[in-house]
Design a protein around this motif. Structure first.
Motif, PDB file in Angstrom:
ATOM      1  N   SER A 115       0.831  -1.206   0.000  1.00  0.00           N
ATOM      2  CA  SER A 115       0.000   0.000   0.000  1.00  0.00           C
ATOM      3  C   SER A 115       0.863   1.252   0.000  1.00  0.00           C
ATOM      4  O   SER A 115       0.598   2.215  -0.745  1.00  0.00           O
ATOM      5  N   THR A 116       1.912   1.251   0.817  1.00  0.00           N
ATOM      6  CA  THR A 116       2.791   2.415   0.910  1.00  0.00           C
ATOM      7  C   THR A 116       3.591   2.614  -0.371  1.00  0.00           C
ATOM      8  O   THR A 116       3.735   3.742  -0.854  1.00  0.00           O
ATOM      9  N   GLY A 119       1.161   3.769  -3.094  1.00  0.00           N
ATOM     10  CA  GLY A 119       0.749   5.140  -2.793  1.00  0.00           C
ATOM     11  C   GLY A 119       1.862   6.142  -3.020  1.00  0.00           C
ATOM     12  O   GLY A 119       1.633   7.235  -3.555  1.00  0.00           O
ATOM     13  N   TYR A 122       2.519   6.505  -6.806  1.00  0.00           N
ATOM     14  CA  TYR A 122       1.429   7.258  -7.428  1.00  0.00           C
ATOM     15  C   TYR A 122       1.520   8.741  -7.073  1.00  0.00           C
ATOM     16  O   TYR A 122       1.309   9.612  -7.919  1.00  0.00           O
ATOM     17  N   LYS A 136      -5.856  11.849  -8.037  1.00  0.00           N
ATOM     18  CA  LYS A 136      -5.834  11.536  -6.613  1.00  0.00           C
ATOM     19  C   LYS A 136      -7.218  11.162  -6.110  1.00  0.00           C
ATOM     20  O   LYS A 136      -7.357  10.270  -5.253  1.00  0.00           O
ATOM     21  N   THR A 207      -4.331   2.214  -0.144  1.00  0.00           N
ATOM     22  CA  THR A 207      -3.441   2.957  -1.044  1.00  0.00           C
ATOM     23  C   THR A 207      -3.824   4.429  -1.100  1.00  0.00           C
ATOM     24  O   THR A 207      -2.964   5.312  -1.164  1.00  0.00           O
ATOM     25  N   GLY A 208      -5.118   4.721  -1.066  1.00  0.00           N
ATOM     26  CA  GLY A 208      -5.569   6.111  -1.085  1.00  0.00           C
ATOM     27  C   GLY A 208      -5.093   6.880   0.126  1.00  0.00           C
ATOM     28  O   GLY A 208      -4.675   8.050   0.021  1.00  0.00           O
ATOM     29  N   MET A 211      -1.317   7.435  -0.314  1.00  0.00           N
ATOM     30  CA  MET A 211      -1.074   8.451  -1.339  1.00  0.00           C
ATOM     31  C   MET A 211      -1.343   9.853  -0.815  1.00  0.00           C
ATOM     32  O   MET A 211      -0.570  10.785  -1.063  1.00  0.00           O
TER      33      MET A 211
END
Length: 329
Positions: A115-116, A119, A122, A136, A207-208, A211
């Motif tokens: 995830s990190t 993120g 991205y 985003k 992930t959001g 990010m």
């Protein structure tokens, strides 16, 4: 006076509500009265008046259940016989529970790291681009969905239908496999890959969050540092490695540890998609099953304590890193 603890009738419930409101008004009135006369009352008494009641409720609502759980973990399934650390020995030595611990470790390692990384990548790619806000927003949307809702969405994505004539796949993943000429797969049944497909749901959600936090940290890097690095000839991956990553290290630690703590408590995804079957059980789901399905309160309490102990090093590391970052500033 039993109606204060277990009101049965509507009148008793209304009376209890009136008593609660009256107590609240009396306490707040006393606090305000004391604050209005600071010369007569010591400051510590005023502070205790404001924080004492909330702390008492927190202790009752958080500390008391924790101590009860710890106490129950030393008893048998019915809580009638003291068995010492037998429940903990069972949790760490029996094959069934060892597998649960290994699956939990896989969750805690893979979900935060991926995830990190996704993120961060991205956030760097869309930083200061033309469609940054839209890009985003699309990644952040899963954060607005509950764990159960996300699990149901992905359960439909993984839906399997037998590969027979006249039967059409309704799951997106299997339909894609059929389009490219491969047979459909039972993603949620086949071990050990089914655990990976469940972890993907957590990655999709978190992930959001990663990010958003990392993008804000990247934008907070001072422009003079970036300009100095460019004058020294740093570009592309060199800039990312030697400037971006060291500058956002505190944010990286926060993101990793926050997602790791959320992953340790992963219950909704497993419960909704597989109910812990097919080798996907994690600690959070296992102690629920032991407590409410198998009636083994002792072992369930031991698993809950193990989960709590696993969270402590993550929290301690997070606090330590935040203090170090403050000292550097």
């Amino acid at each position: 006076m039993t109606w204060l603890l277990e009101p049965d009738t509507t009148a008793e419930k209304l009376l209890l509500m009136v008593v609660g409101v009256a107590v609240f008004v009396a306490v707040m009135g006393l606090i305000l009265f004391l604050v209005d006369r600071p010369k007569r009352v010591p400051s510590w008494v005023v502070a205790l008046g404001f924080v004492g009641v909330p702390l008492a409720f927190l202790a009752y609502g958080l500390l008391r259940p924790g101590l009860i759980t710890l106490w129950q973990s030393f008893f048998n399934r019915n809580g009638t016989e003291f068995v010492g650390v037998d429940n903990y020995v069972t949790a760490f030595t029996e094959g069934q529970f060892q597998k649960v611990l290994l699956v939990t470790v896989a969750w805690v390692v893979l979900a935060p790291l991926l995830s990190t990384l996704i993120g961060l990548g991205y956030a760097v790619l869309v930083d200061r681009t033309r469609f940054e806000k839209l890009a985003k927003a699309l990644v952040f949307v899963p954060m607005a969905i509950s764990m159960v809702g996300a699990s149901l969405i992905w359960k439909f994505v993984y839906e399997f239908r037998p590969d027979q004539a006249g039967i059409q796949q309704i799951g997106l993943a299997n339909q894609v496999l059929v389009w490219i000429g491969l047979p459909p797969q039972q993603f949620l049944i086949g071990q050990p890959w089914n655990t990976w497909f469940l972890i993907m749901v957590m990655i999709w959600i978190q992930t959001g969050f990663a990010m958003t936090v990392l993008s804000a940290a990247i934008k907070a890097i001072p422009d003079d540092i970036v300009e100095a690095a460019r004058l020294d000839g740093l570009t592309g991956m060199s800039m990312f490695r030697y400037i971006t990553v060291p500058s956002i290290r505190p944010a990286l630690v926060v993101v990793l540890t926050t997602i790791a703590m959320g992953t340790l408590k992963a219950f909704d995804i497993v419960r909704t998609m597989t109910a812990g079957n097919y080798g996907t059980q994690v600690v959070a789901n296992e102690f629920y099953s032991q407590a409410f399905q198998q009636g083994n309160k002792g072992l369930a309490s031991a698993l809950a304590v193990v989960l709590f102990v696993l969270v402590i090093p993550i929290i301690a590391y997070n606090v330590r890193q935040m203090r170090m970052a403050e000292e550097i500033r």
